[in-house]
Design a protein around this motif. Structure first.
Motif, short mmCIF file in Angstrom:
data_model
loop_
_atom_site.label_atom_id
_atom_site.label_comp_id
_atom_site.label_asym_id
_atom_site.label_seq_id
_atom_site.Cartn_x
_atom_site.Cartn_y
_atom_site.Cartn_z
N UNK A 1 0.93 -0.83 0.20
CA UNK A 1 -0.08 -0.02 -0.09
C UNK A 1 1.16 1.11 0.24
N UNK A 2 1.07 1.73 -0.88
CA UNK A 2 1.84 3.22 -1.19
C UNK A 2 1.45 4.68 -1.51
N UNK A 3 1.52 5.56 -1.31
CA UNK A 3 0.95 6.51 -1.52
C UNK A 3 2.01 8.05 -2.07
N UNK A 4 1.09 8.77 -2.83
CA UNK A 4 1.81 9.44 -3.38
C UNK A 4 1.90 11.43 -2.98
N UNK A 5 2.51 11.67 -2.14
CA UNK A 5 1.86 12.44 -2.29
C UNK A 5 2.43 13.82 -3.55
N UNK A 6 0.60 13.77 -4.23
CA UNK A 6 1.49 15.29 -5.57
C UNK A 6 1.58 16.26 -5.73
N UNK A 7 1.85 16.64 -4.05
CA UNK A 7 1.97 17.91 -3.91
C UNK A 7 3.59 18.43 -4.27
N UNK A 8 4.87 17.45 -3.52
CA UNK A 8 5.97 16.90 -3.31
C UNK A 8 6.25 16.73 -4.31
N UNK A 9 5.35 15.56 -5.59
CA UNK A 9 5.95 14.44 -6.12
C UNK A 9 4.80 14.41 -7.37
N UNK A 10 4.90 16.08 -7.79
CA UNK A 10 4.17 16.68 -8.58
C UNK A 10 4.83 15.93 -10.54
N UNK A 11 5.72 16.06 -10.14
CA UNK A 11 6.53 15.18 -11.92
C UNK A 11 5.70 13.77 -11.73
N UNK A 12 5.65 12.76 -11.11
CA UNK A 12 5.19 11.67 -11.02
C UNK A 12 3.67 11.32 -10.92
N UNK A 13 3.08 12.92 -10.17
CA UNK A 13 1.75 12.37 -10.60
C UNK A 13 1.30 12.93 -12.31
#
Length: 124
Positions: A52-64
Motif C-alpha cells: 500500500x503506497x502513497x504519492x503526495x501529489x504536492x511534493x511529487x508533481x512530476x510523478x503525478x
C-alpha cells in the motif's frame, strides 16, 4: 504493514518488484484524501502481503503528471507490474476490500497474453 511513501526515485522499482501494489495519489490539503487515509491504512494492515503506497501529489508533481493524475484522491492498482485499475475518488472500506478481492482473482496469464497480442498487433 503500514503504507509506504513513494517518490519518483522508487515508484517504478516498487511497481515492478512486488506482486500487488495499491497506490493512493493524494495531497495534504484534500479533504476526501484525508478522509480516505484511515481506510487505506486499515487495508494495509488487513493485507500485509499487498504493498500500500502513497504519492503526495504536492511534493511529487512530476510523478503525478507522468501518472496522468487529474483528480485526487486517485487509486491505482498494479499486479505483476501491470496497471489493472485506475480511478479517481475515495473508496469506502467495503469497496476497497472488493477491489482487493477482484485484483487477487485476476487471471494474469490472460492479461499478459492480451498485452503481448496488442503489442504484436501494433507492430504489424
Amino acid at each position: 504493514m503500514t503504507t509506504k511513501n513513494l517518490t519518483m526515485a522508487d515508484f517504478e522499482s516498487t511497481i515492478a518488484g512486488n506482486g500487488i501494489v495499491l497506490v493512493d495519489f493524494w495531497a495534504p490539503w484534500c479533504g476526501p484524501c484525508r478522509a480516505f487515509a484511515p481506510v487505506f491504512e486499515k487495508s494495509s494492515q488487513t493485507h500485509p502481503e499487498i504493498v500500500h503506497a502513497k504519492v503526495d501529489t504536492e511534493t511529487e508533481q512530476q510523478l503525478a503528471a507522468m501518472a496522468n493524475i487529474r483528480s485526487i484522491p486517485t487509486i491505482m492498482a498494479f499486479r505483476e507490474g501491470v496497471l489493472v485499475y485506475s480511478q479517481p475518488g475515495a473508496l469506502p472500506a467495503p469497496a476497497l476490500e472488493d477491489l482487493v478481492t477482484w485484483i487477487e482473482a485476476l487471471d494474469m496469464a490472460e492479461i499478459h497474453n492480451r498485452i503481448a497480442e496488442q503489442r504484436a498487433a501494433s507492430r504489424s
